[in-house]
Write an enzyme that holds these catalytic residues in place. Sequence first.
Site, PDB file in Angstrom:
ATOM      1  N   ASP A  41      -1.978  -0.795  17.879  1.00  0.00           N
ATOM      2  CA  ASP A  41      -0.540  -1.053  17.826  1.00  0.00           C
ATOM      3  C   ASP A  41       0.040  -0.336  16.601  1.00  0.00           C
ATOM      4  OD1 ASP A  41       1.011  -2.604  19.560  1.00  0.00           O
ATOM      5  OD2 ASP A  41       1.340  -4.165  18.073  1.00  0.00           O
ATOM      6  N   TYR A  78       2.164   0.030  13.143  1.00  0.00           N
ATOM      7  CA  TYR A  78       2.567  -0.908  12.099  1.00  0.00           C
ATOM      8  C   TYR A  78       3.997  -1.371  12.382  1.00  0.00           C
ATOM      9  CZ  TYR A  78      -1.414   0.995   9.449  1.00  0.00           C
ATOM     10  OH  TYR A  78      -2.662   1.378   9.037  1.00  0.00           O
ATOM     11  N   PHE A 111      -3.218   4.148  12.312  1.00  0.00           N
ATOM     12  CA  PHE A 111      -3.723   3.845  10.970  1.00  0.00           C
ATOM     13  C   PHE A 111      -2.939   4.517   9.846  1.00  0.00           C
ATOM     14  CE2 PHE A 111      -7.586   3.052  13.559  1.00  0.00           C
ATOM     15  CZ  PHE A 111      -7.811   1.731  13.209  1.00  0.00           C
ATOM     16  N   HIS A 130     -14.071  -3.060  13.387  1.00  0.00           N
ATOM     17  CA  HIS A 130     -12.742  -2.621  12.967  1.00  0.00           C
ATOM     18  C   HIS A 130     -12.672  -2.617  11.437  1.00  0.00           C
ATOM     19  CE1 HIS A 130      -8.341  -2.579  12.551  1.00  0.00           C
ATOM     20  NE2 HIS A 130      -8.315  -2.107  13.777  1.00  0.00           N
TER      21      HIS A 130
END
Length: 224
Positions: A67, A69, A80, A189
């Site tokens: 997703d 930010y 990221f 993760h």
Amino acid sequence: MEINPQIESSWKEILREEFSKQYFLELKEFLVDEKSKHTVYPPGSQIFNAFNLTPFGDVSVVLLGQDPYHGQGQAHGLCFSVCRGIKPPPSLVNIFKEINSDLGIPVPNHGCLEKWARQGVLLLNATLTVRENQPGSHQRKGWETFTNAVIEKLSARRVGLVFLLWGKFAQEKEAIIDTNRHYILKAAHPSPYSAYNGFFGCRHFSKTNEILARHGLHEIDWRV
């Protein structure tokens, strides 16, 4: 409704069929309505940033996120990554720590990963937009269908790509990747909640470069 996304030409050609499918028309309508009522990230011109910075034929590595930010000024269309001047979020800090441990590259003072994208790292989120301060708010609206198609086309039309699958969500995408044609590196993760369960020490950055070098391809300079 005519769909004419501002997306790099090789991707536009490869994804042409997706843009005319019913789900994408409905996604477009959802986004128009959403933007009339809420703040949506990233800005419209940056939604397809990952594609615009990494043309289809240039992809050598695929890094999958979930997703964008959801804070002001953070998302700019690369998983990221955050814009320069924005404090790197915890997961990104952990990525930099692992790069430092793996390759000795100093932890940078910014979190913009555009340099990776320009070298062939497709920084792909499964969902490409989000409502401000509401993580996951644009999931199951059609984006996943679109980005699954992206992964499937890369899997079918390219060979020898390195897919970095971090965390359960990303690892579920292995089902749509031809593992006989491509390399898959899996780890926990990099989130602070799970990084110590197998992300730290995964050495995916040096391993990726070893695979690329074996195929005579340009290694990634993981400095940003």
